[in-house]
Design a protein around this motif. Structure first.
Motif, PDB file in Angstrom:
ATOM      1  N   GLU A  17       0.846  -1.193   0.000  1.00  0.00           N
ATOM      2  CA  GLU A  17       0.000   0.000   0.000  1.00  0.00           C
ATOM      3  C   GLU A  17       0.881   1.243   0.000  1.00  0.00           C
ATOM      4  OE1 GLU A  17      -3.619  -0.095   2.435  1.00  0.00           O
ATOM      5  OE2 GLU A  17      -2.909  -2.023   3.232  1.00  0.00           O
ATOM      6  N   PRO A  18       1.474   1.570  -1.154  1.00  0.00           N
ATOM      7  CA  PRO A  18       2.448   2.671  -1.224  1.00  0.00           C
ATOM      8  C   PRO A  18       1.864   4.042  -0.873  1.00  0.00           C
ATOM      9  CG  PRO A  18       1.827   1.919  -3.426  1.00  0.00           C
ATOM     10  CD  PRO A  18       1.266   0.924  -2.460  1.00  0.00           C
ATOM     11  N   ASP A  19       0.620   4.286  -1.243  1.00  0.00           N
ATOM     12  CA  ASP A  19       0.033   5.608  -0.975  1.00  0.00           C
ATOM     13  C   ASP A  19      -0.060   5.885   0.527  1.00  0.00           C
ATOM     14  OD1 ASP A  19      -0.229   6.058  -3.662  1.00  0.00           O
ATOM     15  OD2 ASP A  19      -2.300   5.344  -3.771  1.00  0.00           O
ATOM     16  N   LYS A  20      -0.480   4.885   1.288  1.00  0.00           N
ATOM     17  CA  LYS A  20      -0.594   5.056   2.733  1.00  0.00           C
ATOM     18  C   LYS A  20       0.777   5.185   3.389  1.00  0.00           C
ATOM     19  CE  LYS A  20      -5.056   2.720   3.285  1.00  0.00           C
ATOM     20  NZ  LYS A  20      -5.790   1.618   3.964  1.00  0.00           N
ATOM     21  N   VAL A  21       1.742   4.398   2.879  1.00  0.00           N
ATOM     22  CA  VAL A  21       3.112   4.492   3.414  1.00  0.00           C
ATOM     23  C   VAL A  21       3.692   5.875   3.130  1.00  0.00           C
ATOM     24  CG1 VAL A  21       5.466   3.597   3.271  1.00  0.00           C
ATOM     25  CG2 VAL A  21       3.530   2.017   3.203  1.00  0.00           C
ATOM     26  N   LYS A  22       3.491   6.354   1.917  1.00  0.00           N
ATOM     27  CA  LYS A  22       4.027   7.665   1.536  1.00  0.00           C
ATOM     28  C   LYS A  22       3.408   8.775   2.370  1.00  0.00           C
ATOM     29  CE  LYS A  22       5.077  10.495  -2.501  1.00  0.00           C
ATOM     30  NZ  LYS A  22       4.988  10.602  -3.974  1.00  0.00           N
ATOM     31  N   GLU A  23       2.125   8.640   2.668  1.00  0.00           N
ATOM     32  CA  GLU A  23       1.443   9.634   3.487  1.00  0.00           C
ATOM     33  C   GLU A  23       2.047   9.717   4.886  1.00  0.00           C
ATOM     34  OE1 GLU A  23      -3.073  10.557   5.189  1.00  0.00           O
ATOM     35  OE2 GLU A  23      -2.774   9.038   3.624  1.00  0.00           O
ATOM     36  N   LEU A  24       2.408   8.552   5.430  1.00  0.00           N
ATOM     37  CA  LEU A  24       3.044   8.529   6.748  1.00  0.00           C
ATOM     38  C   LEU A  24       4.469   9.069   6.692  1.00  0.00           C
ATOM     39  CD1 LEU A  24       1.826   5.032   8.025  1.00  0.00           C
ATOM     40  CD2 LEU A  24       1.068   7.274   8.834  1.00  0.00           C
ATOM     41  N   LEU A  25       5.172   8.779   5.608  1.00  0.00           N
ATOM     42  CA  LEU A  25       6.563   9.219   5.481  1.00  0.00           C
ATOM     43  C   LEU A  25       6.676  10.723   5.308  1.00  0.00           C
ATOM     44  CD1 LEU A  25       8.018   6.465   3.102  1.00  0.00           C
ATOM     45  CD2 LEU A  25       8.263   6.619   5.587  1.00  0.00           C
ATOM     46  N   ASN A  26       5.656  11.347   4.717  1.00  0.00           N
ATOM     47  CA  ASN A  26       5.713  12.785   4.441  1.00  0.00           C
ATOM     48  C   ASN A  26       5.874  13.619   5.706  1.00  0.00           C
ATOM     49  OD1 ASN A  26       5.472  12.486   1.680  1.00  0.00           O
ATOM     50  ND2 ASN A  26       3.232  12.649   1.681  1.00  0.00           N
ATOM     51  N   ASP A  27       5.414  13.093   6.831  1.00  0.00           N
ATOM     52  CA  ASP A  27       5.481  13.839   8.093  1.00  0.00           C
ATOM     53  C   ASP A  27       6.733  13.527   8.905  1.00  0.00           C
ATOM     54  OD1 ASP A  27       2.986  14.977   7.565  1.00  0.00           O
ATOM     55  OD2 ASP A  27       1.918  13.293   8.484  1.00  0.00           O
ATOM     56  N   LEU A  28       7.612  12.693   8.359  1.00  0.00           N
ATOM     57  CA  LEU A  28       8.778  12.249   9.119  1.00  0.00           C
ATOM     58  C   LEU A  28      10.050  12.958   8.674  1.00  0.00           C
ATOM     59  CD1 LEU A  28       8.197   8.372   9.255  1.00  0.00           C
ATOM     60  CD2 LEU A  28       7.684  10.067  11.023  1.00  0.00           C
ATOM     61  N   HIS A  29      10.921  13.194   9.637  1.00  0.00           N
ATOM     62  CA  HIS A  29      12.262  13.721   9.366  1.00  0.00           C
ATOM     63  C   HIS A  29      13.108  12.601   8.760  1.00  0.00           C
ATOM     64  CE1 HIS A  29      16.344  15.173  10.262  1.00  0.00           C
ATOM     65  NE2 HIS A  29      15.806  16.388  10.290  1.00  0.00           N
ATOM     66  N   PRO A  30      14.074  12.936   7.887  1.00  0.00           N
ATOM     67  CA  PRO A  30      14.943  11.893   7.318  1.00  0.00           C
ATOM     68  C   PRO A  30      15.581  10.975   8.359  1.00  0.00           C
ATOM     69  CG  PRO A  30      15.302  13.939   6.153  1.00  0.00           C
ATOM     70  CD  PRO A  30      14.340  14.248   7.274  1.00  0.00           C
ATOM     71  N   ALA A  31      15.935  11.532   9.530  1.00  0.00           N
ATOM     72  CA  ALA A  31      16.530  10.699  10.581  1.00  0.00           C
ATOM     73  C   ALA A  31      15.533   9.667  11.101  1.00  0.00           C
ATOM     74  CB  ALA A  31      17.026  11.567  11.732  1.00  0.00           C
ATOM     75  N   ASP A  32      14.236  10.038  11.156  1.00  0.00           N
ATOM     76  CA  ASP A  32      13.204   9.100  11.596  1.00  0.00           C
ATOM     77  C   ASP A  32      12.958   8.020  10.539  1.00  0.00           C
ATOM     78  OD1 ASP A  32      12.688  10.404  14.053  1.00  0.00           O
ATOM     79  OD2 ASP A  32      11.497  11.909  12.999  1.00  0.00           O
ATOM     80  N   ILE A  33      13.011   8.420   9.269  1.00  0.00           N
ATOM     81  CA  ILE A  33      12.850   7.436   8.196  1.00  0.00           C
ATOM     82  C   ILE A  33      14.032   6.471   8.205  1.00  0.00           C
ATOM     83  CG2 ILE A  33      12.586   7.099   5.708  1.00  0.00           C
ATOM     84  CD1 ILE A  33      11.396   9.906   5.553  1.00  0.00           C
ATOM     85  N   ALA A  34      15.232   6.988   8.483  1.00  0.00           N
ATOM     86  CA  ALA A  34      16.411   6.134   8.579  1.00  0.00           C
ATOM     87  C   ALA A  34      16.260   5.128   9.707  1.00  0.00           C
ATOM     88  CB  ALA A  34      17.660   6.988   8.794  1.00  0.00           C
ATOM     89  N   GLU A  35      15.699   5.586  10.836  1.00  0.00           N
ATOM     90  CA  GLU A  35      15.461   4.689  11.966  1.00  0.00           C
ATOM     91  C   GLU A  35      14.505   3.572  11.569  1.00  0.00           C
ATOM     92  OE1 GLU A  35      13.651   4.927  16.532  1.00  0.00           O
ATOM     93  OE2 GLU A  35      14.160   6.754  15.434  1.00  0.00           O
ATOM     94  N   LEU A  36      13.494   3.925  10.772  1.00  0.00           N
ATOM     95  CA  LEU A  36      12.558   2.922  10.263  1.00  0.00           C
ATOM     96  C   LEU A  36      13.281   1.920   9.362  1.00  0.00           C
ATOM     97  CD1 LEU A  36       9.725   1.780   9.502  1.00  0.00           C
ATOM     98  CD2 LEU A  36       9.636   3.565   7.731  1.00  0.00           C
ATOM     99  N   CYS A  37      14.092   2.428   8.442  1.00  0.00           N
ATOM    100  CA  CYS A  37      14.800   1.557   7.496  1.00  0.00           C
ATOM    101  C   CYS A  37      15.794   0.638   8.192  1.00  0.00           C
ATOM    102  CB  CYS A  37      15.515   2.405   6.437  1.00  0.00           C
ATOM    103  SG  CYS A  37      14.390   3.256   5.308  1.00  0.00           S
ATOM    104  N   ASN A  38      16.342   1.091   9.319  1.00  0.00           N
ATOM    105  CA  ASN A  38      17.249   0.230  10.084  1.00  0.00           C
ATOM    106  C   ASN A  38      16.547  -1.027  10.590  1.00  0.00           C
ATOM    107  OD1 ASN A  38      19.396   2.024   9.800  1.00  0.00           O
ATOM    108  ND2 ASN A  38      18.945   3.094  11.711  1.00  0.00           N
ATOM    109  N   GLU A  39      15.235  -0.910  10.821  1.00  0.00           N
ATOM    110  CA  GLU A  39      14.459  -2.026  11.363  1.00  0.00           C
ATOM    111  C   GLU A  39      13.885  -2.929  10.267  1.00  0.00           C
ATOM    112  OE1 GLU A  39      14.294  -2.634  14.578  1.00  0.00           O
ATOM    113  OE2 GLU A  39      15.483  -0.834  15.009  1.00  0.00           O
ATOM    114  N   LEU A  40      13.951  -2.474   9.012  1.00  0.00           N
ATOM    115  CA  LEU A  40      13.389  -3.242   7.903  1.00  0.00           C
ATOM    116  C   LEU A  40      14.456  -4.092   7.231  1.00  0.00           C
ATOM    117  CD1 LEU A  40      11.273  -0.401   6.213  1.00  0.00           C
ATOM    118  CD2 LEU A  40      10.472  -2.120   7.866  1.00  0.00           C
TER     119      LEU A  40
END
Length: 446
Positions: A17-40
């Motif tokens: 569900e890329p649209d919903k994921v993108k909507e959540l990512l839009n509100d995140l700082h790059p450092a927070d997205i990096a933290e997410l990617c570390n867990e994936l």
């Protein structure tokens, strides 16, 4: 990000569900997205990256943990790495990423960078040792010439600033590209338009050489309260700059390395590293500790008659060993800290030993006196244990203090990381020497 947020996004990724994921990512700082990617895992991280614009994707990659980033980059073709990430990074960040790759992949990535000037800068930076200013610096700067008029200076600054994310200082060079000064931005407002740059610049700015160790760069930035420091080559030409955020990353990594070294880990490891890597990092010092324990048992085995005559002496073996280890670790930790922040110089070894001896004398006297009082009450004044333990403790504290001071300062002179001296090395050595002193003094007094 908390575990619930990460779990929610992971479920959306798995459900495609890329649209919903993108909507959540839009509100995140790059450092927070990096933290997410570390867990994936790498594939799910790839799903996330495809939803990001190029600049954000580059920022996120820089913020990721090294191991997670390496796993992610391994599944990407070199052309994608170059055009999707490196093209949108500052040169210092790009070098950090490329340095983690093997030589073949480095060449492939560099060959796909469209901006030849950027590729050339990266190649030049890769030649420097990563623990020096040259290996940490970036080449993105606003540079003006000292003979420019103010209008000419402002026009050129606007052009250069368009490609910069942050402007910390404006550097002034001569016609040979040698650093001459720093242009205060305030002067743009207060100086008349007819003034030349050289008339209003701040001359002789603080700078570092390309071969300056990172530790010295940190000390210079801290001492002069800088947010960036220029880097010059052997003839004074301006070649780059180091920003405070880059330095803070290095300070954190150095502190982690020193802490692990002091804790008896022979290499840099993380809690999520595999079993083999963690074992190889821990085992060397554990083996040394085992040999130290065997040595201790051999020492004590030679004094079985002493223990037979005075069995109460065995009660104080942990006290002697523990006190020696603690005192040695305290002394070495203070010295290592002093060497790290330059408040202590290895050239003043004897002065520091003399100072530590005075402190040790006071500590040893108090500790040994308290133990004597305890043993006097428990065993009486005539018991061997009453005075042998106190004298042994006094000797052990004096030795451990001086040894804990001397070792790191000697290691510093030999260009070996003195943090080694705050770890098991000091504890093991003091334990063995402490037992020898304890048994020797007991035999002499029996």
């Amino acid at each position: 990000m908390n575990s619930e947020e990460i779990k929610k996004i992971t479920e959306l990724i798995e459900n495609k569900e890329p649209d919903k994921v993108k909507e959540l990512l839009n509100d995140l700082h790059p450092a927070d997205i990096a933290e997410l990617c570390n867990e994936l895992n790498a594939e799910n991280a790839r799903f996330v990256y495809l939803l990001l614009d190029n600049e954000t994707a580059a920022d996120v990659l820089v913020e990721m943990d090294e191991d997670a980033r390496k796993e992610f980059l391994d599944i990407l073709p070199s052309e994608t790495i170059a055009k999707r990430f490196v093209d949108y990074m500052d040169s210092d960040d790009a070098v950090d990423i490329i340095r983690e790759m093997d030589e073949d992949k480095q060449e492939e990535v560099l060959s796909h960078i469209e901006d030849i000037e950027q590729a050339g800068d990266i190649v030049d930076l890769l030649k420097y040792d990563e623990d020096t200013a040259g290996g940490l610096m970036g080449t993105e700067m606003v540079i003006v010439k000292e003979n420019w008029s103010m209008p000419e200076c402002l026009r050129e600054m606007r052009i250069q600033a368009e490609e910069m994310d942050e402007i910390y200082y404006v550097y002034v060079v001569d016609d040979d590209e040698r650093l001459r000064g720093v242009f205060p931005l305030k002067k743009m407002i207060t100086s008349p338009s007819v003034s030349k740059v050289k008339h209003v610049m701040k001359k002789d700015p603080v700078s570092v050489h390309v071969d300056t160790p990172i530790e010295e760069v940190v000390q210079i930035i801290e001492k002069y309260d800088l947010v960036a420091v220029p880097v010059v080559d052997s003839i004074g030409r301006l070649v780059g700059r180091i920003t405070v955020d880059d330095v803070m990353d290095e300070v954190r990594e150095q502190a982690e390395r020193d802490y692990q070294l002091a804790s008896g880990l022979s290499q840099d490891v993380e809690s999520d590293d595999n079993v083999l890597r963690q074992t190889t990092a821990r085992l060397p010092w554990l083996l040394i500790g085992m040999l130290g324990g065997i040595g201790n048992s051999m020492i004590l085995g030679n004094f079985d008659t002493t223990f037979a005559a005075h069995p109460e002496m065995a009660l104080y073996i942990p006290l002697i060993g523990g006190t020696g280890g603690n005192v040695g670790t305290q002394s070495s930790a203070l010295v290592v800290q002093g060497l790290a922040n330059s408040s202590l110089d290895s050239a003043n070894t004897f002065k520091q030993i003399a100072k530590e001896s005075v402190v040790a004398l006071i500590n040893a006297s108090i500790i040994s006196l308290l133990v004597y009082i305890y043993n006097f009450v428990r065993f009486g004044a005539s018991a061997t244990v009453s005075y042998s333990v106190s004298i042994s403790l006094f000797a052990v504290v004096m030795f451990a203090s001086i040894f804990g001071t001397l070792v790191p300062m000697t290691l510093e002179k030999l260009k070996i990381d003195p943090a080694i001296a705050t770890g098991p090395f000091i504890s093991i050595t003091n334990d063995i020497i402490g037992m020898m002193l304890y048994m020797g003094i007991t035999v002499l007094l029996s």
